[in-house]
Every structure is written in structure tokens, then in C-alpha cells.
Design a protein around this motif. Structure first.
Motif, PDB file in Angstrom:
ATOM      1  N   ASP A   5       7.972  15.389  44.192  1.00 50.41           N
ATOM      2  CA  ASP A   5       8.018  14.517  45.353  1.00 50.41           C
ATOM      3  C   ASP A   5       8.132  13.071  44.877  1.00 50.41           C
ATOM      4  OD1 ASP A   5       7.419  16.139  47.914  1.00 50.41           O
ATOM      5  OD2 ASP A   5       5.969  16.903  46.460  1.00 50.41           O
ATOM      6  N   PHE A   6       9.171  12.399  45.353  1.00 48.92           N
ATOM      7  CA  PHE A   6       9.396  11.008  44.993  1.00 48.92           C
ATOM      8  C   PHE A   6       8.874  10.125  46.118  1.00 48.92           C
ATOM      9  CE2 PHE A   6      12.038  13.139  42.078  1.00 48.92           C
ATOM     10  CZ  PHE A   6      12.331  12.274  41.038  1.00 48.92           C
ATOM     11  N   TYR A   7       7.931   9.254  45.798  1.00 49.26           N
ATOM     12  CA  TYR A   7       7.350   8.315  46.755  1.00 49.26           C
ATOM     13  C   TYR A   7       7.954   6.941  46.480  1.00 49.26           C
ATOM     14  CZ  TYR A   7       4.094  11.948  48.035  1.00 49.26           C
ATOM     15  OH  TYR A   7       3.547  13.115  48.495  1.00 49.26           O
ATOM     16  N   LEU A  95       4.085   8.151  36.222  1.00 51.26           N
ATOM     17  CA  LEU A  95       4.488   6.747  36.232  1.00 51.26           C
ATOM     18  C   LEU A  95       5.406   6.433  35.053  1.00 51.26           C
ATOM     19  CD1 LEU A  95       1.000   5.254  37.078  1.00 51.26           C
ATOM     20  CD2 LEU A  95       2.893   5.716  38.647  1.00 51.26           C
ATOM     21  N   ARG A  96       5.728   7.434  34.281  1.00 54.04           N
ATOM     22  CA  ARG A  96       6.552   7.246  33.087  1.00 54.04           C
ATOM     23  C   ARG A  96       8.034   7.316  33.432  1.00 54.04           C
ATOM     24  NH1 ARG A  96       2.858  10.873  28.984  1.00 54.04           N
ATOM     25  NH2 ARG A  96       0.956   9.626  29.299  1.00 54.04           N
ATOM     26  N   VAL A 107       4.734  17.567  40.883  1.00 54.58           N
ATOM     27  CA  VAL A 107       4.702  16.248  40.260  1.00 54.58           C
ATOM     28  C   VAL A 107       5.036  15.225  41.333  1.00 54.58           C
ATOM     29  CG1 VAL A 107       7.097  16.416  39.422  1.00 54.58           C
ATOM     30  CG2 VAL A 107       5.540  14.801  38.359  1.00 54.58           C
ATOM     31  N   LEU A 108       4.231  14.162  41.372  1.00 52.55           N
ATOM     32  CA  LEU A 108       4.423  13.070  42.312  1.00 52.55           C
ATOM     33  C   LEU A 108       4.972  11.887  41.527  1.00 52.55           C
ATOM     34  CD1 LEU A 108       1.009  13.330  44.198  1.00 52.55           C
ATOM     35  CD2 LEU A 108       3.114  14.637  44.592  1.00 52.55           C
ATOM     36  N   GLU A 109       6.170  11.474  41.863  1.00 53.27           N
ATOM     37  CA  GLU A 109       6.825  10.353  41.195  1.00 53.27           C
ATOM     38  C   GLU A 109       6.624   9.108  42.042  1.00 53.27           C
ATOM     39  OE1 GLU A 109       8.786   9.941  38.434  1.00 53.27           O
ATOM     40  OE2 GLU A 109       8.787  12.004  37.704  1.00 53.27           O
TER      41      GLU A 109
END
Length: 140
Positions: A5-7, A95-96, A107-109
Motif C-alpha cells: 500500500d502506497f500512502y 521508508l527506504r 508493506v506500507l510505503e
């Protein structure tokens, strides 16, 4: 099937301090009883997240620490600077600049509003899709 998931940060509150979104996501993970790793870009960012998790919400208490102690396995939110090895967890907050290795369910981006950050997120999006991971976008 794993999911990414991209925030994408858009709200002024998060534009001014993008790590607040990291804290909100960690708070949600803890509330859902989902142990999480926060993959920091460097040790300074890990320290900033550690401090902000104490201060960002006076009504929330989120058990957390920077990885490297004996009780890492018992800590709900583990902040991981590069070079520190930790066991996999079902949820990652990344956060990388690269897609995380290991096994995870989600994974939360967190993607800042800057153009360079958005470009890097597009590369990670394509990599997740190539790996067969379901992807979704959320405007924050």
C-alpha cells in the motif's frame, strides 16, 4: 498474497512533517495487534521516529524501540536502521528507497510530496507488480 500500500502524502499536516504519517500507521498496526517493522533510511531517521512516537499523540502509547536490544521480539513496533538484522514480521512500514527483502504480508510505503520521492515510489510500485504483489494507492 502479499500486498503493498502506497500512502502518498498530500495533506498539509503530513507535508510539514512526513514522519507523522509513519506514526499514524504504526498506531494503527498496534491497535490491530499487528507487530510491525519500520524500515528507516538511516540511524538519524530511526531516532527521529523513536522520539516522535513518544510525542505525536498524548492519548496513544505505542510500545516501540530502535532494533538491536534483547527484547526486540517482544516490542510491537520495531524501528530498524540499515545494517541491523531482524526477524521478518507480517507488516512493514518502508521508508527506504528499495523494496524490502524477506517475507511479509503487507508493506506500507510512505511517499513524501517531493518529486524525487514520487519517482522512487514508481520504481518500487513496478518492482512489487513484477514480483506479483498486489499494489494499492492511498492519498493522505
Amino acid at each position: 498474497m502479499p500486498r503493498a500500500d502506497f500512502y502518498l502524502i498530500d495533506k498539509p499536516r503530513f507535508r510539514e512533517q512526513p514522519l507523522l504519517l509513519v506514526c499514524e500507521l504504526a498506531k494503527r498496526a498496534f491497535a490491530a495487534q499487528q507487530p510491525a517493522l519500520v524500515l528507516a533510511r538511516d540511524f538519524e531517521q530511526a531516532e527521529a521516529i523513536d522520539q516522535l512516537l513518544w510525542d505525536f499523540d498524548e492519548d496513544a502509547w505505542i510500545p516501540h524501540q530502535i532494533a538491536g536490544d534483547d527484547d526486540d521480539d517482544n516490542t510491537a513496533v520495531l524501528i530498524v536502521p540499515p545494517g541491523v538484522e531482524t526477524p521478518d514480521r507480517p507488516m512493514l512500514i518502508n521508508l527506504r528507497e528499495t523494496c524490502p527483502a524477506g517475507r511479509y504480508e503487507r508493506v506500507l510505503e510512505v511517499v513524501a510530496a517531493e518529486h524525487a520521492e514520487r519517482e522512487g515510489s514508481r520504481t518500487r510500485w513496478a518492482e512489487y507488480k513484477r514480483l506479483g504483489i498486489e499494489v494499492a494507492k492511498h492519498d493522505m
